[in-house]
Design an enzyme around this catalytic site. Structure first.
Site, PDB file in Angstrom:
ATOM      1  CD  GLU A  55      -1.748  -2.391   1.380  1.00  0.00           C
ATOM      2  OE1 GLU A  55      -2.319  -3.150   1.273  1.00  0.00           O
ATOM      3  OE2 GLU A  55      -0.459  -2.984   1.810  1.00  0.00           O
ATOM      4  CG  HIS A 124     -11.144  -8.300   5.980  1.00  0.00           C
ATOM      5  ND1 HIS A 124     -10.134  -8.043   7.255  1.00  0.00           N
ATOM      6  CD2 HIS A 124     -10.502  -8.253   4.948  1.00  0.00           C
ATOM      7  CE1 HIS A 124      -9.150  -8.778   6.345  1.00  0.00           C
ATOM      8  NE2 HIS A 124      -9.159  -9.210   5.292  1.00  0.00           N
TER       9      HIS A 124
END
Length: 336
Positions: A55, A124
């Site tokens: 990321e 998540h």
């Protein structure tokens, strides 16, 4: 909503050759939630690019792309997956335009699927908006309707300022009477919408909590006789103080609702601003309904963690209604 987001990306790619989509699995797979489905096939791997699982590298690459005149649209696959890229976001994305006195804008849109309600495990289902709101230089946007998903994403990609575009995962499958061929016009970034007019109290919310607040407002009218107004912020930064203040001054009461943790969460800032601007109009303290101050719980427990209709109605019931009757007021609220 997922289809509207897909159409927004497709239309932006088609209209502007400087727009590029990049992220983990956005290409051949079409994204975990299929929001980028078909884009690589239509525009090629150079315009919709699969990246390594890194990321910080993805967002750092987007910074370089923006410095050289491109408009990268980055997908962070899940909310908490974005944390490794936070240094790039804070040190470079949010500051570059100011650092260069406007010579280097950062037209980067960072798409972040966020929030709970889908049975996702830890990392998540986070609601990370407070981190981004507290970072000067970023716009923070979150749609709650199909029309806003399309309209706000198009406006975000066209913006010369970096935008954190927070997509409520549990609303990906929400539906509306919406035509991609004739998409309805929506207000610009930085403008809130009154989704339900009312007179008794104002529910201030955004993103995944909007449908819950709408359901709570209907239940309040049916079961308690409370006429609740619901304000959808749509944009957390810039914050539409004018619309919120006008609503609360008229109703005299406010409850802020969001999934993010309560302590140092978005609701604290919103409540403070309402208190500063509406103090002499308030019939009761501004209350908050939020997620609990814990890491996101296991899927079987998330229903207890997320704000629901009962918790919202409980907060509304604590807005000192009895004081009005003692003072000779009316149950509808407002300024006497």
């Amino acid at each position: 909503m997922a289809q509207a987001l897909n159409r927004a990306l497709r239309d932006s790619l088609a209209e502007d050759p400087s727009v590029h989509v990049l992220g983990e699995d956005v290409g051949a797979l079409g994204g975990v939630f299929r929001v980028t489905d078909g884009l690589t096939k239509e525009f090629g791997e150079d315009r919709c690019t699969d990246t390594p699982l890194a990321e910080a590298g993805i967002l750092g690459t987007a910074v370089g792309m923006a410095m050289y005149g491109l408009r990268p649209v980055v997908e962070m696959q899940f909310d908490a997956f974005a944390y490794p890229a936070f240094e790039q976001l804070v040190s470079h994305v949010s500051r570059m335009r100011n650092r260069t006195r406007g010579r280097l804008p950062m037209p980067i849109t960072v798409r972040v699927p966020y929030g709970g309600g889908i049975g996702g495990v830890e990392h998540h289902s986070d609601s990370s908006e407070a981190y981004y709101m507290a970072t000067p230089g970023l716009h923070v946007v979150t749609p709650a309707t199909v029309a806003d998903a399309y309209g706000l994403l198009r406006r975000s990609i066209a913006s010369d300022d970096p935008v954190l575009f927070l997509e409520p995962k549990r609303l990906y499958w929400s539906k509306a009477d919406w035509s991609p061929e004739q998409p309805e016009s929506v207000p610009e970034i930085g403008r809130a919408c009154v989704r339900r007019a009312g007179t008794s109290a104002t529910l201030v919310t955004y993103g995944p909590s909007l449908p819950v607040c709408m359901e709570a407002a209907e239940a309040a009218a049916r079961d308690e006789g409370w006429d609740l107004e619901v304000v959808d912020l749509r944009s957390l930064v810039p914050f539409d103080e004018e619309t919120v203040v006008e609503s609360v001054r008229r109703t005299g009461r406010a409850v802020v609702v969001h999934e993010s943790a309560g302590f140092a969460g978005p609701g604290g800032e919103l409540a403070a601003r309402i208190g500063e601007r509406c103090f002499h109009y308030l019939e009761a303290p501004v209350l908050r309904v939020s997620g609990f101050d814990i890491p996101y719980p296991p899927p079987m427990l998330e229903k207890h963690h997320l704000p629901d209709v009962d918790r919202i109605l409980d907060a509304v019931s604590r807005l000192q209604w009895e004081s009005e009757w003692r003072a000779g007021g009316t149950p509808e609220g407002g300024v006497r």
